[in-house]
Enzyme design. Sequence first.
Site, PDB file in Angstrom:
ATOM      1  N   ARG A  60       1.287   1.184  15.201  1.00 48.72           N
ATOM      2  CA  ARG A  60       0.939   1.009  13.793  1.00 48.72           C
ATOM      3  C   ARG A  60       1.422  -0.368  13.322  1.00 48.72           C
ATOM      4  O   ARG A  60       2.173  -1.041  14.019  1.00 48.72           O
ATOM      5  CB  ARG A  60       1.561   2.122  12.942  1.00 48.72           C
ATOM      6  CG  ARG A  60       3.069   2.139  12.971  1.00 48.72           C
ATOM      7  CD  ARG A  60       3.637   3.394  12.349  1.00 48.72           C
ATOM      8  NE  ARG A  60       3.571   3.373  10.898  1.00 48.72           N
ATOM      9  CZ  ARG A  60       4.425   4.025  10.099  1.00 48.72           C
ATOM     10  NH1 ARG A  60       5.403   4.749  10.609  1.00 48.72           N
ATOM     11  NH2 ARG A  60       4.312   3.978   8.792  1.00 48.72           N
ATOM     12  N   HIS A  94      12.925  12.058   3.913  1.00 47.72           N
ATOM     13  CA  HIS A  94      12.271  13.297   4.307  1.00 47.72           C
ATOM     14  C   HIS A  94      12.084  14.269   3.153  1.00 47.72           C
ATOM     15  O   HIS A  94      10.978  14.757   2.946  1.00 47.72           O
ATOM     16  CB  HIS A  94      12.874  13.966   5.536  1.00 47.72           C
ATOM     17  CG  HIS A  94      11.823  14.864   6.116  1.00 47.72           C
ATOM     18  ND1 HIS A  94      10.779  14.383   6.862  1.00 47.72           N
ATOM     19  CD2 HIS A  94      11.559  16.166   5.915  1.00 47.72           C
ATOM     20  CE1 HIS A  94       9.944  15.374   7.116  1.00 47.72           C
ATOM     21  NE2 HIS A  94      10.379  16.463   6.566  1.00 47.72           N
ATOM     22  N   TYR A  99       8.448  16.118   0.987  1.00 52.35           N
ATOM     23  CA  TYR A  99       8.204  17.425   0.377  1.00 52.35           C
ATOM     24  C   TYR A  99       8.054  17.322  -1.123  1.00 52.35           C
ATOM     25  O   TYR A  99       7.372  18.147  -1.737  1.00 52.35           O
ATOM     26  CB  TYR A  99       9.295  18.413   0.793  1.00 52.35           C
ATOM     27  CG  TYR A  99       9.224  18.652   2.283  1.00 52.35           C
ATOM     28  CD1 TYR A  99       8.185  19.405   2.810  1.00 52.35           C
ATOM     29  CD2 TYR A  99      10.110  18.054   3.156  1.00 52.35           C
ATOM     30  CE1 TYR A  99       8.050  19.572   4.169  1.00 52.35           C
ATOM     31  CE2 TYR A  99       9.987  18.216   4.517  1.00 52.35           C
ATOM     32  CZ  TYR A  99       8.954  18.978   5.022  1.00 52.35           C
ATOM     33  OH  TYR A  99       8.818  19.114   6.368  1.00 52.35           O
ATOM     34  N   GLU A 155      11.655  13.388   0.259  1.00 55.05           N
ATOM     35  CA  GLU A 155      10.583  12.720  -0.490  1.00 55.05           C
ATOM     36  C   GLU A 155       9.204  13.205  -0.036  1.00 55.05           C
ATOM     37  O   GLU A 155       8.292  13.388  -0.836  1.00 55.05           O
ATOM     38  CB  GLU A 155      10.712  11.199  -0.306  1.00 55.05           C
ATOM     39  CG  GLU A 155       9.520  10.376  -0.771  1.00 55.05           C
ATOM     40  CD  GLU A 155       9.340  10.366  -2.277  1.00 55.05           C
ATOM     41  OE1 GLU A 155      10.310  10.691  -2.990  1.00 55.05           O
ATOM     42  OE2 GLU A 155       8.226  10.060  -2.735  1.00 55.05           O
ATOM     43  N   ASP A 186       6.741  22.225 -26.051  1.00 59.66           N
ATOM     44  CA  ASP A 186       6.707  20.856 -25.519  1.00 59.66           C
ATOM     45  C   ASP A 186       7.727  20.807 -24.394  1.00 59.66           C
ATOM     46  O   ASP A 186       8.315  21.828 -24.026  1.00 59.66           O
ATOM     47  CB  ASP A 186       7.067  19.819 -26.615  1.00 59.66           C
ATOM     48  CG  ASP A 186       6.500  18.429 -26.283  1.00 59.66           C
ATOM     49  OD1 ASP A 186       6.712  17.953 -25.152  1.00 59.66           O
ATOM     50  OD2 ASP A 186       5.837  17.835 -27.163  1.00 59.66           O
ATOM     51  N   SER A 199      -1.962  27.130  -5.003  1.00 62.04           N
ATOM     52  CA  SER A 199      -1.645  28.538  -5.227  1.00 62.04           C
ATOM     53  C   SER A 199      -2.161  29.031  -6.580  1.00 62.04           C
ATOM     54  O   SER A 199      -2.237  30.238  -6.819  1.00 62.04           O
ATOM     55  CB  SER A 199      -0.126  28.764  -5.151  1.00 62.04           C
ATOM     56  OG  SER A 199       0.354  28.358  -3.895  1.00 62.04           O
ATOM     57  N   SER A 235      13.198   6.593 -13.504  1.00 67.53           N
ATOM     58  CA  SER A 235      12.100   7.333 -14.119  1.00 67.53           C
ATOM     59  C   SER A 235      11.974   8.729 -13.500  1.00 67.53           C
ATOM     60  O   SER A 235      11.852   9.731 -14.216  1.00 67.53           O
ATOM     61  CB  SER A 235      10.803   6.550 -13.937  1.00 67.53           C
ATOM     62  OG  SER A 235       9.698   7.375 -14.186  1.00 67.53           O
ATOM     63  N   SER A 236      12.030   8.793 -12.167  1.00 68.36           N
ATOM     64  CA  SER A 236      11.893  10.084 -11.499  1.00 68.36           C
ATOM     65  C   SER A 236      13.030  11.022 -11.848  1.00 68.36           C
ATOM     66  O   SER A 236      12.819  12.223 -12.055  1.00 68.36           O
ATOM     67  CB  SER A 236      11.881   9.898  -9.980  1.00 68.36           C
ATOM     68  OG  SER A 236      10.687   9.330  -9.580  1.00 68.36           O
ATOM     69  N   THR A 274       6.032  27.040   6.423  1.00 75.16           N
ATOM     70  CA  THR A 274       4.747  26.401   6.119  1.00 75.16           C
ATOM     71  C   THR A 274       3.607  27.302   6.591  1.00 75.16           C
ATOM     72  O   THR A 274       2.600  27.467   5.892  1.00 75.16           O
ATOM     73  CB  THR A 274       4.660  25.022   6.798  1.00 75.16           C
ATOM     74  OG1 THR A 274       5.875  24.323   6.555  1.00 75.16           O
ATOM     75  CG2 THR A 274       3.510  24.222   6.251  1.00 75.16           C
ATOM     76  N   HIS A 298      14.475  13.168  12.582  1.00 76.92           N
ATOM     77  CA  HIS A 298      13.295  13.236  13.461  1.00 76.92           C
ATOM     78  C   HIS A 298      12.409  12.008  13.285  1.00 76.92           C
ATOM     79  O   HIS A 298      11.498  11.799  14.070  1.00 76.92           O
ATOM     80  CB  HIS A 298      12.505  14.543  13.280  1.00 76.92           C
ATOM     81  CG  HIS A 298      11.826  14.696  11.960  1.00 76.92           C
ATOM     82  ND1 HIS A 298      11.680  15.900  11.331  1.00 76.92           N
ATOM     83  CD2 HIS A 298      11.233  13.804  11.140  1.00 76.92           C
ATOM     84  CE1 HIS A 298      11.035  15.749  10.188  1.00 76.92           C
ATOM     85  NE2 HIS A 298      10.752  14.484  10.059  1.00 76.92           N
ATOM     86  N   HIS A 299      12.688  11.202  12.252  1.00 71.56           N
ATOM     87  CA  HIS A 299      11.998   9.917  12.122  1.00 71.56           C
ATOM     88  C   HIS A 299      12.632   8.871  13.028  1.00 71.56           C
ATOM     89  O   HIS A 299      12.159   7.746  13.097  1.00 71.56           O
ATOM     90  CB  HIS A 299      12.064   9.422  10.678  1.00 71.56           C
ATOM     91  CG  HIS A 299      11.383  10.339   9.702  1.00 71.56           C
ATOM     92  ND1 HIS A 299      10.049  10.242   9.410  1.00 71.56           N
ATOM     93  CD2 HIS A 299      11.850  11.391   8.981  1.00 71.56           C
ATOM     94  CE1 HIS A 299       9.724  11.179   8.534  1.00 71.56           C
ATOM     95  NE2 HIS A 299      10.797  11.895   8.259  1.00 71.56           N
ATOM     96  N   TRP A 301       6.908   0.036   4.058  1.00 71.34           N
ATOM     97  CA  TRP A 301       7.426   0.790   2.897  1.00 71.34           C
ATOM     98  C   TRP A 301       8.747   1.450   3.252  1.00 71.34           C
ATOM     99  O   TRP A 301       9.499   1.862   2.366  1.00 71.34           O
ATOM    100  CB  TRP A 301       6.407   1.819   2.409  1.00 71.34           C
ATOM    101  CG  TRP A 301       6.451   3.146   3.094  1.00 71.34           C
ATOM    102  CD1 TRP A 301       5.807   3.478   4.236  1.00 71.34           C
ATOM    103  CD2 TRP A 301       7.193   4.311   2.700  1.00 71.34           C
ATOM    104  NE1 TRP A 301       6.097   4.770   4.586  1.00 71.34           N
ATOM    105  CE2 TRP A 301       6.947   5.312   3.658  1.00 71.34           C
ATOM    106  CE3 TRP A 301       8.047   4.618   1.636  1.00 71.34           C
ATOM    107  CZ2 TRP A 301       7.525   6.581   3.588  1.00 71.34           C
ATOM    108  CZ3 TRP A 301       8.613   5.888   1.578  1.00 71.34           C
ATOM    109  CH2 TRP A 301       8.350   6.848   2.536  1.00 71.34           C
ATOM    110  N   LYS A 338       2.930  30.088   4.162  1.00 76.56           N
ATOM    111  CA  LYS A 338       2.125  29.685   3.005  1.00 76.56           C
ATOM    112  C   LYS A 338       0.643  29.676   3.351  1.00 76.56           C
ATOM    113  O   LYS A 338      -0.189  30.197   2.611  1.00 76.56           O
ATOM    114  CB  LYS A 338       2.566  28.305   2.499  1.00 76.56           C
ATOM    115  CG  LYS A 338       4.001  28.312   1.972  1.00 76.56           C
ATOM    116  CD  LYS A 338       4.394  27.016   1.330  1.00 76.56           C
ATOM    117  CE  LYS A 338       4.102  26.998  -0.125  1.00 76.56           C
ATOM    118  NZ  LYS A 338       4.884  27.745  -1.040  1.00 76.56           N
ATOM    119  N   HIS A 370       0.847  -1.200   0.000  1.00 73.35           N
ATOM    120  CA  HIS A 370       0.000   0.000   0.000  1.00 73.35           C
ATOM    121  C   HIS A 370       0.884   1.253   0.000  1.00 73.35           C
ATOM    122  O   HIS A 370       0.697   2.159  -0.817  1.00 73.35           O
ATOM    123  CB  HIS A 370      -0.929  -0.003   1.209  1.00 73.35           C
ATOM    124  CG  HIS A 370      -1.571   1.327   1.490  1.00 73.35           C
ATOM    125  ND1 HIS A 370      -2.536   1.870   0.670  1.00 73.35           N
ATOM    126  CD2 HIS A 370      -1.379   2.233   2.478  1.00 73.35           C
ATOM    127  CE1 HIS A 370      -2.910   3.048   1.159  1.00 73.35           C
ATOM    128  NE2 HIS A 370      -2.215   3.299   2.250  1.00 73.35           N
TER     129      HIS A 370
END
Lengths: 394, 523
Positions: B448, B251, B255, B253, B103, B266, B167-168, B326, B300-301, B139, B329, B74
């Site tokens: 979890r 991390h 963002y 990732e 293009d 926006s 790809s990315s 943040t 922080h993870h 994951w 924004k 998932h």
Amino acid sequence: MLPSLSIKPTPAVHSGRLRTLAAGFALMFASPALLAEWGINMTEGVTALSAETFSLHMLIFWICVAIGVLVYGVLIYSMIAYRKSKGAVPATFNHNTTAEIIWTVIPFLILIGMAVPSTRVLTQIYDSSDSDLDIMVTGYQWRWQYRYLADDGAEVTFFSNLATPPEQYENYEGSLAAEKGENYLLEVDEPLVIPAGKKVRFLLTSADVIHSWWVPDFSVKKDAIPGFVNESWVRVEQPGLYRGQCTELCGRLHGFMPIVVEVKEQADFDAWYAERQAAAQRISDAATQTFTMEQLMAQGQTVYNTYCMACHQANGQGLPPAFPALTGSAIATGPAADHINIVLNGKQGTAMAAFGTQLSAVDIASVITFERNALGNSVGDMVQPVDIVQAQAQ
Amino acid sequence: MATGHAEHHHGPATGFTRWLYTTNHKDIGSMYLWFSFAMFLLGGVFALVIRAELFQPGLQFVDPNFFNQMTTMHGLVMVFGAVMPAFVGLANWMIPMMIGAPDMALPRMNNWSFWILPFAFTMLASTLFMEGGAPNFGWTFYAPLSTTYAPASVTFFIFAVHIMGASSIMGSINIIATIQNLRAPGMTYMKMPLFVWTWLITAYLLIAVMPVLAGVVTMMLFDIHFGTSFFSAAGGGDPVLFQHVFWFFGHPEVYIMILPAFGVVSEIIPTFSRKKLFGYDSMVYATSSIAFLSFIVWAHHMFTTGMPLAGELFFMYATMLIAVPTGVKVFNWITTMFRGSISFETPMLFAIAFVVLFTCGGFTGLMLAIAPADFQYHDTYFVVAHFHYVLVPGAVFSIMAAAYYWLPKWTGNMYDETLGKVHFWLSFVGINVLFFPQHFLGLSGMPRRIPDYALQFADFNMISSVGAFLFGFSQLLFMFIVLKTVMGGKKATAQVWEGAEGLEWTLPSPAPYHTFSTPPTVK
């Protein structure tokens, strides 16, 4: 059961459970911990640091609520007051340096206000010096081992296994159906026991993958990492039973390795500890005794159900390919020496653990005898504790 | 393709080869979006298996090992298959039209960067049918659970991640090359639409961290097959090193999945407030600050891994700092609406819900930054609630807002506004019923990634599962609405939305196959 193995100190658990239950009722009528009892908020816990952590949590929560009221207030006001359908005409401003500076600086100051108490609490949590008692906590797939680190006679060490029976969590039906108990999945066969009012230091590590040892009431959560020893500590004033769980995904039965800590008054703890030391002495003495087939098979069944069944299954059929069958297997029906070897030393690259460091000679001898003469096998031989002691000596 | 010149003027080829060989940014954008929707449904099915199992205490449907495969798949499918390709699809469609380019700068690479994705995900999904099962280590695939103790299919997982990363990286190179080289005359950096800005920054983040992800899975590959011990303490390695490397990717990732969402919102909020975006410059600076901070907060993870006190403090302070840009924004979006002239079409509903619910996820993020409190929150459902509030009503709602917002431009037809609003309200209610109770579950102590739980968690789990099925099945309505719009409907004007500004709205609806062959001039 072997006579020498009747060592389980279970009665205390029941009286402790009654105590917590009574305390629970008292709280429901008495205190602001009501929400915690209903399972909506974090627990205040039972230590000075867990209470500090709770206040910190509530402080940040209320700051967020205040900011939320302000932000959502302006948003909702704008949505109501400046609707096109009400004929609102858009203003043309799109920049204001003063506003930008204000809403950069004020949040920054609020953050400093949060950082100061957080730093203070964190520093206290990190001070594990001057402990009164050290306990080694080792994570295994999927149980906890506790070892009391003291140089005073026989070593007290034991495993703490899930006590909830499969008929509850597998939802058996019909005649085997079982009501889920009050402490479903949060009960163990032997709780960790610590003295009240003393600084107890935990040294955490793991024998396989990463686990994490969490007791919410203590606000202690620390990873148990193979090859590392982490530190944490607790000082609990209030005797009682406190429950927690493994909180780092550690494989198939991650959800089934609970933690129960029983806090006893010092005198009760001393009595318990002396009893456990005597039992440990009896177990190591038992390694020189010879047992009958019936004794070995009975004890072997108990050990099998606790340590082997999760993978090799109740009927010995396993869950191939990860967990091979024992019924008719080359190991379980071949020479006893090979069987002893794999149970003692495990098998590299598989989930089969080395039980030589986990179980007593009596338990290993019993379970090997059981595996060779039950689960559809009938080799007919017996393995005695002395065989295990000899194999370990080689 | 050999006919080259003639084809440029006669629109797309027909049949399957149009899609296989296409180098057109609109075709490729559409393929990315459909692919991502397919992955959204697949990842959603995995999520529903999880929520079905957790509907009641006890093991009802699946073995705990399969449950772990579901949580793992998932997460992987939603992050790498649904959210990231959807934003790349939006970038493909919109960036050339927003900056006045004909293009993407590297159209052939564009084709390739899309077409390797279906293979990567086919490989990943095929592990479900392999002996030993699919990846079951979460994951975040922490070693040694994902190395020494992993199922054999982990090798396929590693190669799938390599392909997704390639790809990315190609996609980001293309986006950077396009934005930096193909802007129409007069479109300076500080005149670019915010969606373009946020994607430019996102693309740099991707180029910085996808190689780190490739590195960490390669180290796993070597540990598993070639006898190294990067992550094995027994061989002198370090299991915590895995977490440092993973989260140095992980991390930023996070963002990568939210900055383009900021860009979309926006664009939409000013349109339906009929008022220019408030504080454009500060939005650009805030986005850049968030991108910079994303590189110095990864641990922080890992507050519970036993870092030294100084490390804990550094990562706690740095993480708290993210609240500042943040916040800027959020304040800017709300000030844009303040004294505007607001209407509530479906894209605006999703955008407002984004602001409200993303802010909710931001609050819990701030709480999680507080290291001592994090010891209680870490690896509980509180974290699950937090990041789903950021990712679902955050990233996913912004993608849906974008789809409704630009669908008339893409198809030339208006979507059914009533159905769109029904879809919004079903999703909005579903998502909150699904994820809000998970805050309570986590705070009251539910870890979890467990397939079964103690009885005090039963009520909120049941509520959460009901929300999950409501939200999940509502997305079939979304598919129906999009298909209906593609098939026909009220014709859209070029302007589409009264308050919309930007080059894409100067083009006819539907946008022709080739646009801005001659660059427009931006004053």
